[in-house]
Scaffold this active site. Structure first.
Site, PDB file in Angstrom:
ATOM      1  N   ILE A 148       1.101   6.903   0.064  1.00  0.00           N
ATOM      2  CA  ILE A 148       0.489   5.996   0.766  1.00  0.00           C
ATOM      3  C   ILE A 148      -1.128   5.794   0.577  1.00  0.00           C
ATOM      4  CG2 ILE A 148      -0.533   5.455   3.141  1.00  0.00           C
ATOM      5  CD1 ILE A 148       1.994   7.603   4.090  1.00  0.00           C
ATOM      6  N   CYS A 149      -1.402   4.867   0.294  1.00  0.00           N
ATOM      7  CA  CYS A 149      -2.643   4.416   0.069  1.00  0.00           C
ATOM      8  C   CYS A 149      -3.495   3.910   1.157  1.00  0.00           C
ATOM      9  CB  CYS A 149      -2.907   3.150  -1.122  1.00  0.00           C
ATOM     10  SG  CYS A 149      -4.624   3.015  -1.395  1.00  0.00           S
ATOM     11  N   LEU A 150      -4.320   5.026   1.955  1.00  0.00           N
ATOM     12  CA  LEU A 150      -5.039   4.661   3.134  1.00  0.00           C
ATOM     13  C   LEU A 150      -6.121   5.509   3.176  1.00  0.00           C
ATOM     14  CD1 LEU A 150      -4.641   3.199   5.780  1.00  0.00           C
ATOM     15  CD2 LEU A 150      -3.371   5.268   6.745  1.00  0.00           C
ATOM     16  N   ASN A 185       0.802  -1.285  -0.021  1.00  0.00           N
ATOM     17  CA  ASN A 185      -0.140   0.061  -0.110  1.00  0.00           C
ATOM     18  C   ASN A 185       0.664   1.369   0.113  1.00  0.00           C
ATOM     19  OD1 ASN A 185      -1.817  -1.858   2.133  1.00  0.00           O
ATOM     20  ND2 ASN A 185      -2.846  -1.188   0.288  1.00  0.00           N
TER      21      ASN A 185
END
Lengths: 199, 407
Positions: free
Chosen positions: A91-93, A83
């Site tokens: 960041i993939c959040l 991620n």
């Protein structure tokens, strides 16, 4: 900077500094400039993960509309995680995007990132190559993430086999990081990595 | 207004910078959005409290609770929470300026407004109240509002501070040496006049002794260069002069030969050695320089050697020499020539012989070479041993006087 954003960051800053996570050295926040628009975060790699023993530096940019919009956070320390982009640190959040809530704070963001390191979401990847490896070759993913933690975040586990392969490529004139990316992407297959690097 | 906004700034700053003044509210009185005391509190249908402005701003963007993400409608799901409002208004806080004597009890919401007008507030005093850099003694002029700022400065300006330190250190050393000897340096500096090409001011001892020492060294160096140059010039002049003196000496001796009026004293130096050499080799002959009977007269010289017939005798003969004025003279030379061996102490012991020229002899004809090979005189003038025995040899010299007078 909007007054509310600055006021809130000041209060949050104190909150993080007083928090027990700081006492345990799990998270840390530092000011980068005087007007609270940019901060430097640091999180410890969570135990029982390939990131254990590493310290990961984060860039935190506070928008003027904070806390109505989330802070912009990315990894400065290079990391091998489905991620997190191995190139940019993006960041993939969800909470940093559409799931942000005004009641969240720097402390909760850092703790969420720590949680992300413990529990990757390969079905919502930021780095497709890493995510593919994570799903198809978990053992190789673990070794590679450990190796990256060792090299970039000061982690303890040294992988001599990987180091030797990188050294060989470096001796051929390849940049060390590029060599590491290529080998990591091809499950440390020298031939395929070399082919990719020199094609 | 300007004064007011200034005061506002002051109040907020002092509020933030002093941890004791920042009285964080209990969680139930805190707005999760601004993290301050709930102002005009509102409660959501999901049971969370926010400031009216905060939750309204949020719900303009999102349709969910900032805390639990439950869907919220901004018109139907938020209500004024007057219970909480009353509770907060009943809270009493001491004015943060209590340490400076303010005894006000305030509602949490009134604290900020009170601080604007509180007479116990600390005005943000100008420079002299600000924190100074701890390197101020070494010349760092930076000033700070608070300690973190000061700390950051100390971390960022390490290079600058190191430089200031090293400068101060070298100044200290120089001052040390200068204080003991600056008077001497000044005196010496006046003593050694700088070379004309140098600025005379440069030698003056300034308060900066570093500069003056540097200047002193520089002008000393220049002085040395100038002196060396002068020295070299003097050497050349000396060489020229001794050359001149030598040539003058030569001229003088030539002149003395020309103006001797035919009377010449010939001092044969190193006499014993010459005699010994002549005894070994009878062919050796010694000639005196040519001398003139008058300024433009006849030129002749004396020949001294051992007698070819009896080498125990010395022979003294006269040779005519070619001169540039021979054309103006009458040949053969006619006159009287007297030869004297001079006794160094007693003129009565002088040995003197006089002879008249004889015009029929080759020796007195006009010379065709520099020196007429024919001489005239006494081949056995005196015994060598008599010269020694009778004390003619003084200081290893023998003096022969010849007086040639044409008639």
């Amino acid at each position: 900077m909007a007054n509310i954003a600055a006021q809130r960051i000041k209060r949050e800053f104190k909150e993080v500094i007083k928090s027990e996570e700081v006492a345990k050295c799990a998270i840390k926040v530092e000011l980068v400039n005087d007007n609270y628009t940019e901060l430097k975060g640091e999180i410890a790699g969570p135990p029982d993960t390939p990131y254990e023993g590493g310290n990961f530096i984060l860039e935190i940019k506070v928008p003027e509309t904070y806390p109505f919009n989330p802070p912009k956070v990315r990894f400065i320390t290079k990391i091998w995680h489905p991620n997190i982009s191995s190139v940019t640190g993006a960041i993939c959040l969800d909470i940093l995007k559409d799931q942000w809530a005004a009641a969240m704070t720097l402390r909760t963001v850092l703790l969420s990132l720590q949680a992300l390191l413990s529990a990757a979401e390969p079905d919502d990847p930021q780095d497709a190559v890493v995510a593919k490896q994570f799903k198809e070759n978990a053992e190789m993913f673990h070794l590679t993430a450990c190796h990256w933690t060792n090299i970039y975040a000061g982690g303890p586990s040294v992988n001599k086999d990987f180091d030797d392969k990188i050294k060989k490529l470096v001796e051929m004139g390849v940049d060390e990081h590029e060599a590491r990316v290529a080998l990591s992407s091809y499950n440390w297959d020298m031939e395929r990595a070399t082919e990719q690097l020199f094609s | 207004m300007a004064g007011n906004s200034n005061n506002l700034n002051l109040a907020q700053e002092s509020c933030i910078s002093d941890p004791d003044q920042l009285q964080a509210p209990e969680a139930r009185f805190e707005c999760p959005i601004c993290l301050a005391w709930l102002r005009d509190p509102m409660q959501t249908s999901c049971g969370h409290r926010f400031c009216r402005k905060c939750i309204q701003s949020w719900l303009e963007r999102e349709k969910a609770c900032p805390v639990d993400n439950k869907p919220l409608d901004k018109d139907n799901d938020i209500f004024p929470d007057n219970f909480t409002r009353r509770e907060i208004s009943q809270q009493r806080l001491k004015c943060p300026n209590i340490i400076r004597g303010c005894s006000e009890d305030l509602s949490p919401l009134d604290v900020e407004a009170h601080l604007l007008t509180c007479k116990y507030g600390v005005p943000k005093l100008p420079d002299n109240e600000k924190l100074r850099c701890s390197f101020v003694a070494f010349g760092c002029d930076s000033k700070f509002e608070d300690e973190p700022e000061q700390q950051r400065h100390l971390e960022q300006e390490t290079q600058k501070h190191l430089m200031l330190l090293s400068q101060a250190y070298s100044k200290l050393i120089l001052n040390n040496s200068a204080s003991t000897s600056s008077a001497a340096i000044a005196e010496q500096a006046n003593f050694w006049d700088p070379p004309s090409k140098n600025d005379s001011n440069a030698m003056q001892i300034s308060s900066n002794s570093n500069e003056s020492v540097h200047n002193l060294l520089r002008s000393l160096y220049e002085k040395i260069v100038v002196l060396e140059q002068k020295n070299r010039e003097q050497d050349i002049i000396m060489a020229n002069m001794s050359e001149q003196i030598a040539s003058l000496n030569l001229t003088v001796s030539k002149l003395s030969l020309r103006y001797c009026n035919g009377c010449y004293l010939w001092s044969i130096t190193d006499f014993k050695n010459k005699i010994n050499q002549m005894r070994v080799n009878h062919q050796i002959m010694h000639y005196s320089p040519g001398f003139y009977t008058s300024t433009y007269g006849y030129k002749l010289c004396i020949r001294f050697n051992l007698s070819p017939k009896d080498p125990t005798y010395v022979a003294i003969l006269i040779h005519m020499m070619k001169s540039e004025h021979d054309n103006s003279l009458e040949w053969p030379f006619t006159g009287r020539i007297s030869v004297t061996i001079v006794h160094p102490l007693d003129s009565f012991q002088n040995m003197r012989e006089t002879m008249m020229t004889r015009p029929e002899l080759e020796a007195f004809k006009r010379p065709v070479q520099d020196l007429n090979p024919r001489g005239f005189g006494y081949t056995e003038f005196v015994l060598i041993e008599d010269l020694f025995a009778q004390g003619f040899i003084d200081n290893n010299n023998l003096v022969i006087k010849v007086n040639a007078q044409p008639v």
